[in-house]
Design a protein around this motif. Sequence first.
Motif, PDB file in Angstrom:
ATOM      1  N   PRO A 130       1.110  -1.149  -0.039  1.00 28.65           N
ATOM      2  CA  PRO A 130       0.075   0.021   0.108  1.00 28.65           C
ATOM      3  C   PRO A 130       0.699   1.373   0.015  1.00 28.65           C
ATOM      4  CG  PRO A 130      -0.945  -1.374   1.689  1.00 28.65           C
ATOM      5  CD  PRO A 130       0.712  -2.035   1.169  1.00 28.65           C
ATOM      6  N   GLY A 131       0.211   2.330  -0.646  1.00 27.42           N
ATOM      7  CA  GLY A 131       1.016   3.478  -0.887  1.00 27.42           C
ATOM      8  C   GLY A 131       1.994   3.810  -1.970  1.00 27.42           C
ATOM      9  N   ARG A 132       2.156   2.542  -2.646  1.00 25.14           N
ATOM     10  CA  ARG A 132       2.782   2.731  -4.098  1.00 25.14           C
ATOM     11  C   ARG A 132       1.645   3.030  -5.270  1.00 25.14           C
ATOM     12  NH1 ARG A 132       8.533   1.580  -4.644  1.00 25.14           N
ATOM     13  NH2 ARG A 132       9.216   0.246  -3.131  1.00 25.14           N
ATOM     14  N   ALA A 133       2.542   3.808  -6.162  1.00 26.56           N
ATOM     15  CA  ALA A 133       1.809   4.041  -7.380  1.00 26.56           C
ATOM     16  C   ALA A 133       1.754   2.854  -8.411  1.00 26.56           C
ATOM     17  CB  ALA A 133       2.521   5.171  -7.980  1.00 26.56           C
ATOM     18  N   LEU A 134       0.900   2.776  -9.211  1.00 22.92           N
ATOM     19  CA  LEU A 134       0.771   1.851 -10.314  1.00 22.92           C
ATOM     20  C   LEU A 134       1.354   2.268 -11.584  1.00 22.92           C
ATOM     21  CD1 LEU A 134      -2.462  -0.288  -9.243  1.00 22.92           C
ATOM     22  CD2 LEU A 134      -0.322  -1.127  -9.407  1.00 22.92           C
ATOM     23  N   THR A 135       2.273   1.698 -12.243  1.00 23.55           N
ATOM     24  CA  THR A 135       2.642   2.141 -13.462  1.00 23.55           C
ATOM     25  C   THR A 135       2.469   1.210 -14.470  1.00 23.55           C
ATOM     26  OG1 THR A 135       4.442   3.445 -12.388  1.00 23.55           O
ATOM     27  CG2 THR A 135       4.628   2.667 -14.681  1.00 23.55           C
ATOM     28  N   LEU A 136       1.893   1.346 -15.713  1.00 21.01           N
ATOM     29  CA  LEU A 136       1.670   0.629 -16.972  1.00 21.01           C
ATOM     30  C   LEU A 136       2.846   1.235 -18.100  1.00 21.01           C
ATOM     31  CD1 LEU A 136       0.104  -1.795 -18.101  1.00 21.01           C
ATOM     32  CD2 LEU A 136      -1.439   0.036 -19.063  1.00 21.01           C
ATOM     33  N   THR A 137       3.518   0.174 -18.477  1.00 17.58           N
ATOM     34  CA  THR A 137       4.695   0.667 -19.534  1.00 17.58           C
ATOM     35  C   THR A 137       4.396   0.454 -21.121  1.00 17.58           C
ATOM     36  OG1 THR A 137       5.565  -1.644 -19.627  1.00 17.58           O
ATOM     37  CG2 THR A 137       6.139  -0.100 -17.762  1.00 17.58           C
ATOM     38  N   LYS A 138       2.983   0.138 -21.442  1.00 17.86           N
ATOM     39  CA  LYS A 138       2.810  -0.082 -22.730  1.00 17.86           C
ATOM     40  C   LYS A 138       1.076   0.172 -22.657  1.00 17.86           C
ATOM     41  CE  LYS A 138       5.735  -3.750 -24.879  1.00 17.86           C
ATOM     42  NZ  LYS A 138       5.672  -4.729 -25.642  1.00 17.86           N
ATOM     43  N   PRO A 139       0.492   0.980 -23.994  1.00 22.01           N
ATOM     44  CA  PRO A 139      -0.774   0.998 -23.970  1.00 22.01           C
ATOM     45  C   PRO A 139      -1.367  -0.105 -24.253  1.00 22.01           C
ATOM     46  CG  PRO A 139       0.376   1.696 -26.106  1.00 22.01           C
ATOM     47  CD  PRO A 139       1.533   1.265 -24.966  1.00 22.01           C
ATOM     48  N   LEU A 140      -2.792  -0.181 -24.070  1.00 22.75           N
ATOM     49  CA  LEU A 140      -3.773  -1.440 -24.083  1.00 22.75           C
ATOM     50  C   LEU A 140      -4.282  -1.089 -25.532  1.00 22.75           C
ATOM     51  CD1 LEU A 140      -5.743  -1.396 -20.693  1.00 22.75           C
ATOM     52  CD2 LEU A 140      -3.605  -2.642 -21.314  1.00 22.75           C
ATOM     53  N   GLY A 141      -4.774  -2.505 -26.015  1.00 19.84           N
ATOM     54  CA  GLY A 141      -5.721  -2.239 -27.165  1.00 19.84           C
ATOM     55  C   GLY A 141      -5.287  -3.337 -28.284  1.00 19.84           C
ATOM     56  N   THR A 142      -4.113  -4.170 -28.141  1.00 21.81           N
ATOM     57  CA  THR A 142      -3.513  -5.141 -29.252  1.00 21.81           C
ATOM     58  C   THR A 142      -4.714  -6.012 -29.344  1.00 21.81           C
ATOM     59  OG1 THR A 142      -2.381  -6.217 -27.456  1.00 21.81           O
ATOM     60  CG2 THR A 142      -1.201  -4.487 -28.495  1.00 21.81           C
ATOM     61  N   GLY A 143      -5.465  -6.523 -28.232  1.00 20.77           N
ATOM     62  CA  GLY A 143      -6.444  -7.383 -28.317  1.00 20.77           C
ATOM     63  C   GLY A 143      -7.685  -7.157 -29.411  1.00 20.77           C
ATOM     64  N   VAL A 144      -8.107  -5.943 -29.354  1.00 24.21           N
ATOM     65  CA  VAL A 144      -9.093  -5.672 -30.248  1.00 24.21           C
ATOM     66  C   VAL A 144      -8.601  -5.186 -31.738  1.00 24.21           C
ATOM     67  CG1 VAL A 144     -10.801  -4.631 -28.414  1.00 24.21           C
ATOM     68  CG2 VAL A 144      -9.131  -3.264 -29.354  1.00 24.21           C
ATOM     69  N   LEU A 145      -7.414  -4.801 -31.684  1.00 27.90           N
ATOM     70  CA  LEU A 145      -6.978  -4.337 -33.159  1.00 27.90           C
ATOM     71  C   LEU A 145      -6.435  -5.715 -33.634  1.00 27.90           C
ATOM     72  CD1 LEU A 145      -4.674  -1.363 -32.237  1.00 27.90           C
ATOM     73  CD2 LEU A 145      -6.979  -1.400 -33.213  1.00 27.90           C
ATOM     74  N   ASN A 146      -6.048  -6.805 -32.923  1.00 26.96           N
ATOM     75  CA  ASN A 146      -5.701  -7.941 -33.426  1.00 26.96           C
ATOM     76  C   ASN A 146      -6.917  -8.740 -34.100  1.00 26.96           C
ATOM     77  OD1 ASN A 146      -3.041  -7.700 -33.175  1.00 26.96           O
ATOM     78  ND2 ASN A 146      -2.913  -8.863 -31.250  1.00 26.96           N
ATOM     79  N   ALA A 147      -8.050  -8.413 -33.145  1.00 26.58           N
ATOM     80  CA  ALA A 147      -9.290  -9.103 -33.604  1.00 26.58           C
ATOM     81  C   ALA A 147      -9.960  -8.386 -34.947  1.00 26.58           C
ATOM     82  CB  ALA A 147     -10.343  -9.027 -32.761  1.00 26.58           C
ATOM     83  N   ARG A 148      -9.598  -7.102 -35.137  1.00 26.73           N
ATOM     84  CA  ARG A 148     -10.079  -6.582 -36.392  1.00 26.73           C
ATOM     85  C   ARG A 148      -9.245  -7.061 -37.417  1.00 26.73           C
ATOM     86  NH1 ARG A 148     -12.498  -0.664 -36.009  1.00 26.73           N
ATOM     87  NH2 ARG A 148     -13.612  -0.935 -37.987  1.00 26.73           N
ATOM     88  N   HIS A 149      -7.727  -7.032 -37.189  1.00 30.09           N
ATOM     89  CA  HIS A 149      -7.016  -7.625 -38.313  1.00 30.09           C
ATOM     90  C   HIS A 149      -7.185  -8.908 -38.729  1.00 30.09           C
ATOM     91  CE1 HIS A 149      -3.312  -8.201 -40.529  1.00 30.09           C
ATOM     92  NE2 HIS A 149      -2.980  -9.368 -39.709  1.00 30.09           N
ATOM     93  N   LYS A 150      -7.446  -9.627 -37.830  1.00 27.78           N
ATOM     94  CA  LYS A 150      -7.999 -11.187 -38.305  1.00 27.78           C
ATOM     95  C   LYS A 150      -9.238 -11.145 -39.258  1.00 27.78           C
ATOM     96  CE  LYS A 150      -9.046 -15.931 -36.656  1.00 27.78           C
ATOM     97  NZ  LYS A 150      -9.069 -16.833 -35.516  1.00 27.78           N
ATOM     98  N   ALA A 151     -10.208 -10.219 -38.692  1.00 25.32           N
ATOM     99  CA  ALA A 151     -11.515 -10.082 -39.465  1.00 25.32           C
ATOM    100  C   ALA A 151     -11.495  -9.428 -40.713  1.00 25.32           C
ATOM    101  CB  ALA A 151     -12.613  -9.641 -38.588  1.00 25.32           C
ATOM    102  N   THR A 152     -10.428  -8.596 -40.840  1.00 26.43           N
ATOM    103  CA  THR A 152     -10.752  -7.605 -42.076  1.00 26.43           C
ATOM    104  C   THR A 152      -9.428  -7.481 -42.832  1.00 26.43           C
ATOM    105  OG1 THR A 152     -10.009  -5.632 -40.923  1.00 26.43           O
ATOM    106  CG2 THR A 152     -12.286  -5.863 -40.851  1.00 26.43           C
ATOM    107  N   GLY A 153      -8.296  -7.852 -42.296  1.00 27.42           N
ATOM    108  CA  GLY A 153      -6.831  -7.921 -42.923  1.00 27.42           C
ATOM    109  C   GLY A 153      -6.173  -6.688 -42.666  1.00 27.42           C
ATOM    110  N   THR A 154      -7.001  -5.416 -42.038  1.00 24.84           N
ATOM    111  CA  THR A 154      -6.437  -4.300 -41.874  1.00 24.84           C
ATOM    112  C   THR A 154      -5.213  -4.343 -40.989  1.00 24.84           C
ATOM    113  OG1 THR A 154      -8.541  -3.211 -42.000  1.00 24.84           O
ATOM    114  CG2 THR A 154      -6.864  -2.003 -41.067  1.00 24.84           C
ATOM    115  N   VAL A 155      -4.108  -3.838 -41.323  1.00 26.44           N
ATOM    116  CA  VAL A 155      -2.782  -3.946 -40.418  1.00 26.44           C
ATOM    117  C   VAL A 155      -2.775  -2.565 -39.877  1.00 26.44           C
ATOM    118  CG1 VAL A 155      -0.289  -3.960 -40.677  1.00 26.44           C
ATOM    119  CG2 VAL A 155      -1.755  -5.136 -42.404  1.00 26.44           C
TER     120      VAL A 155
END
Length: 334
Positions: free
Chosen positions: A173-198
């Motif tokens: 407790p008392g520590r900050a939480l850090t995230l080092t990469k943005p989220l969203g690869t899952g939904v973009l990979n799903a769109r890529h698989k469905a449509t071929g968009t890179v």
Amino acid sequence: MTVRLTQFAGGGGCACKIPPGELDALVATLSSDTSQPVAPAAELLVGLDGGGDDAAVVRLDGERAIVTTADFFTPVVDDAYDWGRIAAANALSDVYAMGGTPWAAVNLLAWPRETLPMELAAEVLRGGREVAHAAGCQVSGGHSVTDPEPKYGMSVVGMVDPARMLRLDAAEPGRALTLTKPLGTGVLNARHKATGTVFPEAVAVMTGLNRDASLAAVAAGVRAGTDVTGFGLLGHAYRMARASGVTLALDAAAVPLLADARAAAVDGFVSGGSRRNLDWVAPRVEFGALPEVERLLLADAQTSGGLLLAGEVPGHPVVGEVLPRGEAPVVVRS
């Protein structure tokens, strides 16, 4: 003819993992087994008792411990070379998530040799080797099998200082939480698989090493961390909170997203793995009035995601804080 590798896989990337609830039940059967190795050659520092860390760690001596892990998955993009790079970065990340340095890796390859040319398999291996070499990690040999569904990854061995190791059960407790990469690869990979968009930004994020973030975290005195992969940010946050006996509070507005991620989620490109993540973690999370699409993005199954760290790391966004254990292991503030 262009081969679309994602069409040969039922799932994609870390979204093809066994659902977290089923995996918890499976691992529990092993955790309840109190048997020990006969005359063990090394002391186990991190294993199943740690709550599901990213790798196993055994002590070599007072200042060194060996980190060992394996990770592989089905194609997440259509380009064979990029898939190899992504899979290698993802496997190496398990070592970085423990605060370690990868030393050596071997390839793990399953290939439908009667339907896909071996030249494509060579491109996958080339991509994996390139990323491992960029990490200073040796690559030699491995294991390959014939399989109707292509799969690739690596088994990696590394080294870590036991006194400076990152682990799931050390969040305070008392520590900050850090995230080092943005989220969203899952939904973009799903769109890529469905449509071929890179989505080049997504590929860049997935092929990026967590090395520098891991080194910075260790130097900053961080001792708790994990990488964000198939269980989504919420799933991995819950696992850290559970192992450490704390509550993690996430500020939804502070969580970085890839540029096209929200639009992909709104348009319905959400994998079954991400929906299973949300179903599993929802009873353990206090969401308030957070909209459904935002919940799905926080549960989005990432491939080769960033590190979630209990501590502030220069150059990376703070996305929340560690609190004393409350009624819910994870709280999302909108």
